[in-house]
Design a protein around this motif. Structure first.
Motif, short mmCIF file in Angstrom:
data_model
loop_
_atom_site.label_atom_id
_atom_site.label_comp_id
_atom_site.label_asym_id
_atom_site.label_seq_id
_atom_site.Cartn_x
_atom_site.Cartn_y
_atom_site.Cartn_z
N MET A 1 73.11 28.27 -7.66
CA MET A 1 72.02 28.60 -6.91
C MET A 1 71.83 29.98 -6.28
N ARG A 2 70.50 30.44 -6.44
CA ARG A 2 70.18 31.38 -5.61
C ARG A 2 69.77 30.97 -4.39
N ARG B 1 73.81 37.13 -11.24
CA ARG B 1 73.50 37.75 -12.47
C ARG B 1 74.87 38.32 -13.04
N ALA B 2 75.88 38.58 -12.25
CA ALA B 2 76.92 38.99 -12.59
C ALA B 2 77.75 37.87 -13.01
N ALA C 1 66.44 36.99 -14.70
CA ALA C 1 65.64 36.40 -13.72
C ALA C 1 66.42 35.61 -12.73
N GLN C 2 66.18 35.60 -11.52
CA GLN C 2 66.96 34.44 -10.46
C GLN C 2 65.96 34.39 -9.31
N THR C 3 64.95 33.60 -9.60
CA THR C 3 64.07 33.31 -8.62
C THR C 3 64.67 32.62 -7.40
N ALA C 4 64.06 32.86 -6.14
CA ALA C 4 64.41 32.33 -5.09
C ALA C 4 64.48 30.79 -4.93
N VAL D 1 71.57 25.37 -18.03
CA VAL D 1 70.21 25.82 -17.46
C VAL D 1 70.09 27.16 -16.89
N MET D 2 69.10 27.94 -16.93
CA MET D 2 68.98 29.05 -16.08
C MET D 2 67.70 29.21 -15.38
N ASN D 3 67.66 29.72 -14.12
CA ASN D 3 66.55 29.96 -13.46
C ASN D 3 65.59 28.89 -13.27
N PHE D 4 65.89 27.73 -13.09
CA PHE D 4 64.97 26.48 -12.91
C PHE D 4 64.66 26.51 -11.62
#
Length: 241
Positions: free
Chosen positions: A12-13, A163-164, A181-184, A203-206
């Motif tokens: 998570m971000r 991202r890394a 992209a990494q939404t808050a 899954v990415m950036n859900f």
């Protein structure tokens, strides 16, 4: 564990925070808490995990307040009482002194580290380079994978760090894909196997509260750049003259 059984990393971000005041003056990034939207995002993510019956064996944060608060709210929503493990190697890209960046270099300083395949020497806000970030993030993920004590782990980290990790998972190489992209408050899901090259990105950036993310087409750093420009009395476009 069979040869083909994989373990799951939920990455998570942290939820949304306020980095600049209304005049564009920066708050200390090491201290900013979640704002109202960030708290909503963290709780909503936790509710998604709860609805799916996801249970974590381990929860890891960077130690910065915004990751700790996000993880705490996720766990509260899932009804799990798990101590948070702090891994300082997974702290966000460290920027330099904003006031030392000339007006004409602002855009590159803010967004250059997240533009396509990023060169290792590229610095974030005049501070840490992408290469230095990978020097600490990749070994930390390798250590996590070598730890056989968990099946499902939650990492609550930062946009640059995520991202890394995602770039590592997608390429199994020392490559940094800045335009992931990494939404808050977003959730990523990555499966890992026994072999180093065995990564499966599920899954990415859900985003639990904005599944199609239709409210904006700007990146986080583009938004923050516009906010910071106010402190210098700049209007959009002036930085590029």
């Amino acid at each position: 564990m069979t040869a083909h059984q994989r373990r799951r990393i939920y990455l998570m971000r942290h939820g949304n925070v306020t980095y600049f005041d209304q005049q564009g003056k920066p708050f200390l990034p090491e201290q900013v808490p979640l704002n109202e939207l960030g708290r909503e995002q963290a709780t909503a993510a936790g509710q998604i995990f709860a609805a799916e019956g996801i249970r974590f064996d381990k929860v890891i944060v960077s130690g910065l307040p915004r990751t700790v608060e996000t993880a705490t709210r996720v766990l509260m929503a899932t009804g799990q009482d798990i101590p948070l493990e702090v891994q300082e190697d997974l702290v966000e890209l460290r920027g330099g002194k904003l006031s030392a960046i000339p007006d004409e270099d602002l855009r590159e300083a803010f967004v250059g580290a997240f533009d396509g395949v990023v060169p290792e020497q590229k610095q974030f806000l005049g501070g840490e380079s992408i290469g230095q970030l990978m020097d600490r993030v990749h070994p930390a993920i390798d250590r996590l994978r070598a730890d056989k004590s968990w099946d499902t782990v939650l990492l609550v980290l930062h946009g640059g760090v995520n991202r890394a990790i995602l770039s590592y998972a997608l390429t199994n190489q020392r490559i940094y894909l800045g335009n992931l992209a990494q939404t808050a408050g977003c959730i990523n899901a990555i499966d890992v196997g026994e072999q180093q090259a065995d990564w499966v990105v599920r899954v990415m950036n859900f985003s639990a509260i904005s599944t199609l993310q239709g409210e904006s087409r700007h990146t986080t750093m583009e938004v923050l750049l516009e906010q910071y420009m106010k402190s210098r009395g700049l209007r959009k476009g002036e930085k590029e003259k």
